[in-house]
Design a protein around this motif. Structure first.
Motif, PDB file in Angstrom:
ATOM      1  N   PHE A   1       0.863  -1.187   0.000  1.00 41.05           N
ATOM      2  CA  PHE A   1       0.000   0.000   0.000  1.00 41.05           C
ATOM      3  C   PHE A   1       0.892   1.226   0.000  1.00 41.05           C
ATOM      4  CE2 PHE A   1      -2.796   3.230   1.574  1.00 41.05           C
ATOM      5  CZ  PHE A   1      -4.006   2.885   1.017  1.00 41.05           C
ATOM      6  N   ASN A   2       1.403   1.593  -1.164  1.00 43.44           N
ATOM      7  CA  ASN A   2       2.402   2.655  -1.230  1.00 43.44           C
ATOM      8  C   ASN A   2       2.017   3.658  -2.294  1.00 43.44           C
ATOM      9  OD1 ASN A   2       4.626   4.220  -1.088  1.00 43.44           O
ATOM     10  ND2 ASN A   2       6.113   2.624  -1.568  1.00 43.44           N
ATOM     11  N   ASN A   3       1.403   4.763  -1.846  1.00 44.69           N
ATOM     12  CA  ASN A   3       0.982   5.822  -2.768  1.00 44.69           C
ATOM     13  C   ASN A   3       1.965   6.994  -2.760  1.00 44.69           C
ATOM     14  OD1 ASN A   3      -1.262   4.304  -3.023  1.00 44.69           O
ATOM     15  ND2 ASN A   3      -2.602   5.642  -1.861  1.00 44.69           N
ATOM     16  N   ARG A   4       3.103   6.792  -2.190  1.00 47.75           N
ATOM     17  CA  ARG A   4       3.956   7.915  -1.848  1.00 47.75           C
ATOM     18  C   ARG A   4       4.415   8.734  -3.052  1.00 47.75           C
ATOM     19  NH1 ARG A   4       8.603   7.519   2.713  1.00 47.75           N
ATOM     20  NH2 ARG A   4       9.170   9.696   2.686  1.00 47.75           N
ATOM     21  N   ILE A   5       4.383  10.063  -2.900  1.00 45.64           N
ATOM     22  CA  ILE A   5       4.871  10.991  -3.916  1.00 45.64           C
ATOM     23  C   ILE A   5       6.033  11.756  -3.278  1.00 45.64           C
ATOM     24  CG2 ILE A   5       4.248  12.890  -5.441  1.00 45.64           C
ATOM     25  CD1 ILE A   5       1.326  12.121  -4.922  1.00 45.64           C
ATOM     26  N   ASP A   6       7.262  11.461  -3.697  1.00 46.68           N
ATOM     27  CA  ASP A   6       8.420  11.988  -2.988  1.00 46.68           C
ATOM     28  C   ASP A   6       8.421  13.504  -2.886  1.00 46.68           C
ATOM     29  OD1 ASP A   6      10.610   9.413  -4.310  1.00 46.68           O
ATOM     30  OD2 ASP A   6       9.351   9.481  -2.512  1.00 46.68           O
ATOM     31  N   ASP A   7       8.134  14.201  -3.980  1.00 44.61           N
ATOM     32  CA  ASP A   7       8.173  15.656  -3.946  1.00 44.61           C
ATOM     33  C   ASP A   7       7.132  16.211  -2.989  1.00 44.61           C
ATOM     34  OD1 ASP A   7      10.218  15.771  -5.725  1.00 44.61           O
ATOM     35  OD2 ASP A   7       8.938  16.011  -7.492  1.00 44.61           O
ATOM     36  N   VAL A   8       5.967  15.606  -2.989  1.00 53.70           N
ATOM     37  CA  VAL A   8       4.902  16.067  -2.102  1.00 53.70           C
ATOM     38  C   VAL A   8       5.282  15.810  -0.661  1.00 53.70           C
ATOM     39  CG1 VAL A   8       2.491  15.743  -1.445  1.00 53.70           C
ATOM     40  CG2 VAL A   8       3.135  15.742  -3.862  1.00 53.70           C
ATOM     41  N   ASP A   9       5.906  14.643  -0.389  1.00 54.47           N
ATOM     42  CA  ASP A   9       6.343  14.329   0.970  1.00 54.47           C
ATOM     43  C   ASP A   9       7.301  15.388   1.487  1.00 54.47           C
ATOM     44  OD1 ASP A   9       4.861  12.097   1.251  1.00 54.47           O
ATOM     45  OD2 ASP A   9       6.485  10.673   0.853  1.00 54.47           O
ATOM     46  N   ASN A  10       8.245  15.789   0.645  1.00 53.60           N
ATOM     47  CA  ASN A  10       9.257  16.750   1.072  1.00 53.60           C
ATOM     48  C   ASN A  10       8.649  18.112   1.394  1.00 53.60           C
ATOM     49  OD1 ASN A  10      11.273  14.853   0.735  1.00 53.60           O
ATOM     50  ND2 ASN A  10      11.659  15.429  -1.400  1.00 53.60           N
ATOM     51  N   LEU A  11       7.593  18.473   0.679  1.00 48.13           N
ATOM     52  CA  LEU A  11       6.997  19.790   0.861  1.00 48.13           C
ATOM     53  C   LEU A  11       5.931  19.817   1.939  1.00 48.13           C
ATOM     54  CD1 LEU A  11       6.599  20.838  -2.858  1.00 48.13           C
ATOM     55  CD2 LEU A  11       8.113  21.884  -1.183  1.00 48.13           C
ATOM     56  N   ASN A  12       5.248  18.707   2.143  1.00 47.62           N
ATOM     57  CA  ASN A  12       4.090  18.708   3.023  1.00 47.62           C
ATOM     58  C   ASN A  12       4.230  17.780   4.218  1.00 47.62           C
ATOM     59  OD1 ASN A  12       1.934  20.332   1.402  1.00 47.62           O
ATOM     60  ND2 ASN A  12       2.933  18.991  -0.082  1.00 47.62           N
ATOM     61  N   GLY A  13       5.401  17.305   4.511  1.00 48.46           N
ATOM     62  CA  GLY A  13       5.559  16.409   5.632  1.00 48.46           C
ATOM     63  C   GLY A  13       5.295  14.976   5.197  1.00 48.46           C
ATOM     64  N   ASN A  14       5.200  14.089   6.154  1.00 48.71           N
ATOM     65  CA  ASN A  14       5.066  12.670   5.874  1.00 48.71           C
ATOM     66  C   ASN A  14       3.617  12.304   5.605  1.00 48.71           C
ATOM     67  OD1 ASN A  14       5.279   9.957   5.692  1.00 48.71           O
ATOM     68  ND2 ASN A  14       5.721   9.611   7.864  1.00 48.71           N
ATOM     69  N   THR A  15       3.238  12.152   4.337  1.00 49.96           N
ATOM     70  CA  THR A  15       1.870  11.800   3.993  1.00 49.96           C
ATOM     71  C   THR A  15       1.581  10.336   4.271  1.00 49.96           C
ATOM     72  OG1 THR A  15       2.517  11.359   1.715  1.00 49.96           O
ATOM     73  CG2 THR A  15       1.700  13.561   2.213  1.00 49.96           C
ATOM     74  N   ASP A  16       2.613   9.574   4.670  1.00 50.69           N
ATOM     75  CA  ASP A  16       2.391   8.170   4.999  1.00 50.69           C
ATOM     76  C   ASP A  16       1.773   8.012   6.388  1.00 50.69           C
ATOM     77  OD1 ASP A  16       5.260   6.771   3.290  1.00 50.69           O
ATOM     78  OD2 ASP A  16       3.187   7.001   2.654  1.00 50.69           O
ATOM     79  N   GLU A  17       1.793   9.048   7.195  1.00 49.51           N
ATOM     80  CA  GLU A  17       1.227   8.939   8.534  1.00 49.51           C
ATOM     81  C   GLU A  17      -0.275   8.734   8.454  1.00 49.51           C
ATOM     82  OE1 GLU A  17       0.806  11.741  12.454  1.00 49.51           O
ATOM     83  OE2 GLU A  17       2.786  11.476  11.561  1.00 49.51           O
ATOM     84  N   ILE A  18      -0.762   7.836   9.301  1.00 47.78           N
ATOM     85  CA  ILE A  18      -2.184   7.491   9.310  1.00 47.78           C
ATOM     86  C   ILE A  18      -2.940   8.410  10.265  1.00 47.78           C
ATOM     87  CG2 ILE A  18      -3.853   5.671   9.851  1.00 47.78           C
ATOM     88  CD1 ILE A  18      -1.507   3.683   9.235  1.00 47.78           C
ATOM     89  N   THR A  19      -4.070   8.908   9.805  1.00 44.77           N
ATOM     90  CA  THR A  19      -4.933   9.737  10.639  1.00 44.77           C
ATOM     91  C   THR A  19      -6.174   8.940  11.033  1.00 44.77           C
ATOM     92  OG1 THR A  19      -4.236  11.782   9.549  1.00 44.77           O
ATOM     93  CG2 THR A  19      -6.319  11.847  10.754  1.00 44.77           C
TER      94      THR A  19
END
Length: 271
Positions: A142-160
């Protein structure tokens, strides 16, 4: 003169939907579940469909957390019965699980504390609680990660973890002395609220009229359920108490469990 492209503008245009969908969400509902009904389960399906249809995030799991016995609500049977009934009702679900954490505490736990605990566990790879969603246990698939977005917006992999509820819980925020402002702030502002309401209700007006909720309105998702379902635990208990059929109100296995253990007046000949 050469102008450097605005990377934020490029991301807004090309990656907005990817950013939203990369947000991993677990829906959590807290309640008595005495007993669980089909509507309790349907809320999860309705909310998941809504989030995915509108690209608001990816729902990777659901948690049902029955309240501690110390909650002392009328007709609240012992926690081990409620947990057992929930597990029976959820046998057909591939993504919603039961958490016994609240029932195993020394006493009643505030909702905000339960939300935070479950979110902390979900985001710690060292934990392997029985209620962890399958997608959390196997994040490599389950890996939707977008590296550029992660760098700009923090860790989008964190679960809410967002609190899933009905309009009655939303409106209870206005009941004097029932919720502290700090609790509402942490639940709505820190986690997020997902409210499933029936057609004809106006939860948006309630949010508009409440200053605290209005301040966090962007973190409140209002979903209208157009398929009427008025089944409640009260309806099931009444039917059982009166010796009437509760079939199609909840899972057959739950009904069998109720009668086997004599819950809610099952077998009472008063009526």
């Amino acid at each position: 003169m050469f102008l450097k492209p605005n990377i934020f503008r490029i991301l807004n245009i090309n990656s907005l939907e990817n950013i939203k969908m990369s947000q991993k969400i677990v829906l959590m509902a807290c309640g008595s579940y005495s007993p669980p009904t089909y509507m309790h389960l349907r809320m999860f399906e309705i909310a998941k469909d809504y989030f995915h249809s509108f690209g608001l995030g990816t729902v990777i799991g659901g948690i049902m957390s029955p309240v501690h016995d110390d909650y002392k609500k009328k007709d609240l049977v012992a926690a081990h019965h409620r947990v057992a009934m929930l597990k029976l009702a959820l046998r057909s679900s591939s993504w919603v699980k039961v958490s016994e954490w609240e029932t195993r505490q020394a006493g009643w736990t505030r909702t905000r504390m339960s939300l935070q605990h479950h979110q902390d566990v979900l985001n710690d790879p060292r934990n392997h609680a029985t209620w962890l969603p399958d997608d959390v246990l196997n994040l490599n698939n389950f890996n939707n990660r977008i590296d550029d977005v992660d760098n700009l917006n923090g860790n989008t992999d964190e679960i809410t973890v967002k609190l899933l509820c009905g309009a009655d819980l939303l409106e209870s925020f206005a009941t004097p002395g029932l919720w502290s402002d700090d609790d509402v702030e942490r639940i709505v502002g820190g986690h997020g609220l997902v409210v499933v309401t029936r057609a004809g209700c106006d939860p948006a007006r309630f949010v508009h009229d409440n200053d605290l909720l209005y301040r966090h309105r962007r973190n409140i998702t209002l979903i209208t359920n157009y398929i009427a379902n008025e089944v409640s635990s009260t309806v099931v208990r009444r039917a059982v108490r009166r010796g009437e059929s509760a079939k199609y109100l909840t899972d057959d296995a739950v009904i069998d469990y109720i009668h086997t253990h004599g819950l809610y007046g099952a077998g009472d000949t008063t009526y």
